[in-house]
Design an enzyme around this catalytic site. Structure first.
Site, PDB file in Angstrom:
ATOM      1  N   GLY A 280       0.886  -1.315  -0.007  1.00 16.69           N
ATOM      2  CA  GLY A 280       0.022   0.095  -0.054  1.00 16.69           C
ATOM      3  C   GLY A 280       1.041   1.188  -0.068  1.00 16.69           C
ATOM      4  O   GLY A 280       0.295   2.448   0.006  1.00 16.69           O
ATOM      5  N   GLU A 322       4.941  -5.822   1.354  1.00 19.10           N
ATOM      6  CA  GLU A 322       4.323  -6.496  -0.027  1.00 19.10           C
ATOM      7  C   GLU A 322       4.051  -5.415  -0.847  1.00 19.10           C
ATOM      8  O   GLU A 322       2.875  -5.291  -1.144  1.00 19.10           O
ATOM      9  CB  GLU A 322       2.866  -7.262   0.492  1.00 19.10           C
ATOM     10  N   PRO A 323       5.058  -4.483  -1.133  1.00 19.45           N
ATOM     11  CA  PRO A 323       4.728  -3.469  -2.102  1.00 19.45           C
ATOM     12  C   PRO A 323       4.423  -3.807  -3.522  1.00 19.45           C
ATOM     13  O   PRO A 323       5.271  -4.877  -3.943  1.00 19.45           O
ATOM     14  CB  PRO A 323       6.158  -2.733  -2.162  1.00 19.45           C
ATOM     15  N   GLY A 324       3.484  -3.549  -4.104  1.00 18.83           N
ATOM     16  CA  GLY A 324       3.111  -3.697  -5.544  1.00 18.83           C
ATOM     17  C   GLY A 324       3.417  -2.526  -6.277  1.00 18.83           C
ATOM     18  O   GLY A 324       4.430  -2.366  -7.181  1.00 18.83           O
ATOM     19  N   ARG A 325       2.630  -1.679  -6.098  1.00 16.72           N
ATOM     20  CA  ARG A 325       2.421  -0.126  -6.886  1.00 16.72           C
ATOM     21  C   ARG A 325       3.935   0.190  -6.613  1.00 16.72           C
ATOM     22  O   ARG A 325       4.339   0.877  -7.635  1.00 16.72           O
ATOM     23  CB  ARG A 325       1.487   0.491  -6.295  1.00 16.72           C
ATOM     24  N   ARG A 362      -8.323   3.349 -14.129  1.00 19.05           N
ATOM     25  CA  ARG A 362      -7.988   4.009 -12.668  1.00 19.05           C
ATOM     26  C   ARG A 362      -8.414   5.239 -12.765  1.00 19.05           C
ATOM     27  O   ARG A 362      -9.203   5.722 -11.490  1.00 19.05           O
ATOM     28  CB  ARG A 362      -6.475   4.035 -12.210  1.00 19.05           C
ATOM     29  N   TYR A 366     -11.165   5.259  -9.833  1.00 20.95           N
ATOM     30  CA  TYR A 366     -10.862   6.159  -8.456  1.00 20.95           C
ATOM     31  C   TYR A 366     -10.898   7.538  -8.669  1.00 20.95           C
ATOM     32  O   TYR A 366     -10.359   8.025  -7.709  1.00 20.95           O
ATOM     33  CB  TYR A 366      -9.544   5.147  -8.016  1.00 20.95           C
ATOM     34  N   CYS A 393     -16.982   3.907 -25.996  1.00 29.65           N
ATOM     35  CA  CYS A 393     -18.296   4.463 -26.129  1.00 29.65           C
ATOM     36  C   CYS A 393     -18.902   4.696 -24.767  1.00 29.65           C
ATOM     37  O   CYS A 393     -19.775   3.956 -24.278  1.00 29.65           O
ATOM     38  CB  CYS A 393     -19.147   3.469 -26.744  1.00 29.65           C
ATOM     39  N   TYR A 423      -1.439  -1.695 -11.871  1.00 29.51           N
ATOM     40  CA  TYR A 423      -2.950  -1.464 -11.964  1.00 29.51           C
ATOM     41  C   TYR A 423      -3.790  -1.047 -13.147  1.00 29.51           C
ATOM     42  O   TYR A 423      -4.849  -0.469 -13.298  1.00 29.51           O
ATOM     43  CB  TYR A 423      -3.663  -1.053 -10.608  1.00 29.51           C
TER      44      TYR A 423
HETATM   45  C1  LIG Z   1      -3.061  -5.049  -3.015  1.00 34.25           C
HETATM   46  C2  LIG Z   1      -2.150  -5.740  -1.814  1.00 34.25           C
HETATM   47  C3  LIG Z   1      -0.927  -5.287  -1.637  1.00 34.25           C
HETATM   48  C4  LIG Z   1      -0.278  -4.501  -2.723  1.00 34.25           C
HETATM   49  O1  LIG Z   1      -0.759  -3.083  -2.524  1.00 34.25           O
HETATM   50  P1  LIG Z   1       0.129  -1.900  -3.337  1.00 34.25           P
HETATM   51  O2  LIG Z   1      -0.736  -0.938  -3.141  1.00 34.25           O
HETATM   52  O3  LIG Z   1       0.197  -2.288  -4.770  1.00 34.25           O
HETATM   53  O4  LIG Z   1       1.278  -1.981  -2.764  1.00 34.25           O
HETATM   54  C5  LIG Z   1      -0.182  -5.930  -0.877  1.00 34.25           C
HETATM   55  N1  LIG Z   1      -0.763  -6.871  -0.188  1.00 34.25           N
HETATM   56  C6  LIG Z   1      -2.001  -7.402  -0.303  1.00 34.25           C
HETATM   57  C7  LIG Z   1      -2.569  -8.421   0.777  1.00 34.25           C
HETATM   58  C8  LIG Z   1      -2.758  -6.822  -1.033  1.00 34.25           C
HETATM   59  O5  LIG Z   1      -4.037  -7.265  -1.285  1.00 34.25           O
END
Ligand SMILES: *Cc1c(COP(=O)(O)O)cnc(C)c1O
Length: 465
Positions: A280, A322-325, A362, A366, A393, A423
């Site tokens: 997050g 757990e970084p994704g973004r 997005r 959002y 459309c 995303y």
């Molecule tokens: C979505 C999610 C993440 C990653 O969130 P980011 O905003 O991309 O960092 C990490 N852990 C869990 C459990 C998630 O659902």
């Protein structure tokens, strides 16, 4: 407790309010690529065109077409290393695959020493196919199917994050049947909801994920898991939101998770060895966003956990995040060709591109904010208040709600929207039977397709008549 300055509700501005990110672009500065928002290797060359990974985006468009996601491999790897080094050897960084996953990404993660979160059989299949060792994979999800659980247990994933009482039984049964002891964490909802600049800490949780701390469900889940021989309880997991800049939410979350660890020790006499504080962490979508560096984040999170553990008389557990973004988000731009330019006198100019909500949902979903730049040339024309829209459309088909582009923008120009690595491709759709764009990794002056462009044949193959 609430730190809310104002509610984070969607903003539907009809005219550009002052101080909006789009509004703060100084006129005459439209050729500048802000390094907070653009991938590491992005720069405008002397001839006016933008290079990414050493590749001229005009040449890129000729070779790979538009729309396309252009991913800076060097930047991706550098971000992986920054997170890995920031947290050090006694912590684990799990990349959240849902942000964007492909086999090339899995290989990069493997090489850079990151682990991987998956939340479906499809993501698990991608991870395993690309050679990620199963013990470095975590399986998430609030409604994992029996087949997904079985696949994960058979593969030997390093952890399954349990999300409900039913799931405890399901995973335990599968593990027992297969004769293994499956490592698990329990996802606790800690009563913290964090977004961007504010977080809300409540006693209660009203959401689909996890088991609440406040009403004793998480503690009850611990009791049940500890009573099952086929499950090995590694620790407690918490994930509090997305696009977060203020680490105070993590502080409350860590305090509450450690509080549960203390209760578990007092009740069961066991000290769980791990805690996971989720992902997050925010990125800069516009120059107004100011994310913290991984080293600062790591330092802050470690300190919080160490302090809370010391107060509780617990050994410091192994931490994971757990970084994704925060890893993939800033590494890619979406490259579009301008198709039409429609000026609405006294309002704004609508710039239509050859993609839209099918490659970036997005903004519609959002009210996300993005910036945009002309990349096939530079321009000294006046700034023009623009709305970049797609070709779908649907009037909500907006890519960039308010931004300035040069007034001489014309059909055939290439524009790029930065910070679209997370995303966007992973949430892309076939709305209007759009063909989903490719993801092309650029590096050392060359592009390499890592996810190819969809074709009409792909579409028709699913339509069995
Ligand atoms: C979505 C999610 C993440 C990653 O969130 P980011 O905003 O991309 O960092 C990490 N852990 C869990 C459990 C998630 O659902």
């Amino acid at each position: 407790m609430s730190r809310s300055a104002h509610p984070a509700g969607p903003r539907h501005a009809d005219v550009l309010p002052e101080g909006r990110p789009g509004g703060s672009v100084p006129p005459g500065d439209l050729n500048t690529l802000d390094p907070r928002v653009w991938p590491r290797t992005a720069h405008r060359a002397e001839d006016g065109a933008v290079r990414l990974g050493g590749l001229d985006l005009r040449r890129f468009a000729e070779e790979f077409g538009t729309p396309a996601y252009v991913l800076d491999e060097e930047d991706f790897r550098a971000r992986c290393r920054a997170w890995r080094e920031a947290f050090g050897p006694d912590a684990d960084v799990f990349y959240a695959g849902k942000a964007f996953l492909s086999r090339a990404v899995v290989r990069w993660l493997r090489e850079e020493g990151l682990n991987l979160d998956v939340c479906s059989a499809g993501e698990l299949a991608t991870a395993l196919d690309a050679g990620m060792p199963a013990e470095r994979v975590a399986l998430h999800g609030n409604n994992k199917s029996g087949a997904e659980i079985e696949r994960a247990v058979r593969a030997g994933v390093g952890r399954i994050v349990l999300d409900s009482f039913q799931e405890i039984v399901r995973v335990a049964d599968v593990a027992a049947r297969l004769g293994v002891r499956q490592p698990v964490q329990i996802r606790a909802t800690v009563g913290v909801e964090a977004h961007t600049h504010e977080f809300i800490a409540t006693a209660h949780e009203d959401q689909k994920f996890g088991l609440a701390l406040s009403d004793g469900q998480a503690a009850e889940a611990v009791r049940r898991v500890l009573g099952l021989d086929s499950l090995e309880l590694l620790g407690i997991h918490s994930h509090i939101g997305s696009q977060i800049f203020d680490l105070a939410g993590f502080e409350v979350s860590a305090r509450r998770v450690v509080g549960l660890l203390r209760e578990i020790r007092d009740e069961h006499g066991v000290e769980l060895p791990e805690i996971d504080l989720g992902g997050g962490l925010g990125i800069a979508y516009t120059p107004d966003d100011d994310p913290r560096a991984p080293a600062d984040i790591a330092k802050a999170l470690r300190e919080i956990v160490a302090r809370e553990c010391e107060a509780a008389g617990l050994a410091v557990p192994r931490l994971s995040v757990e970084p994704g973004r925060a890893i993939v988000g800033p590494t890619a731009v979406t490259l579009y060709e301008v198709g039409t330019v429609k000026e609405l006198e006294g309002l704004r100019t609508y710039v239509s591109v050859d993609g839209g909500m099918s490659d970036n949902i997005r903004t519609a979903l959002y009210d996300a904010e993005y910036t945009v730049a002309l990349v096939s040339r530079s321009s000294s024309a006046e700034p023009m208040l623009s709305r970049v829209v797609g070709k779908h459309c649907e009037s909500g088909d907006i890519v960039v709600r308010d931004a300035f582009l040069p007034a001489d923008l014309a059909p055939g120009d290439l524009i790029a929207v930065p910070a679209t690595g997370a995303y966007c491709r992973s949430m892309a759709s076939n709305y209007n039977h759009a063909l989903r764009p490719p993801v092309v990794a650029v590096r050392d002056g060359r592009g390499r397709v890592i996810v190819r462009r969809e074709t009409e044949e792909d579409l028709l193959r699913l339509d069995v008549g």
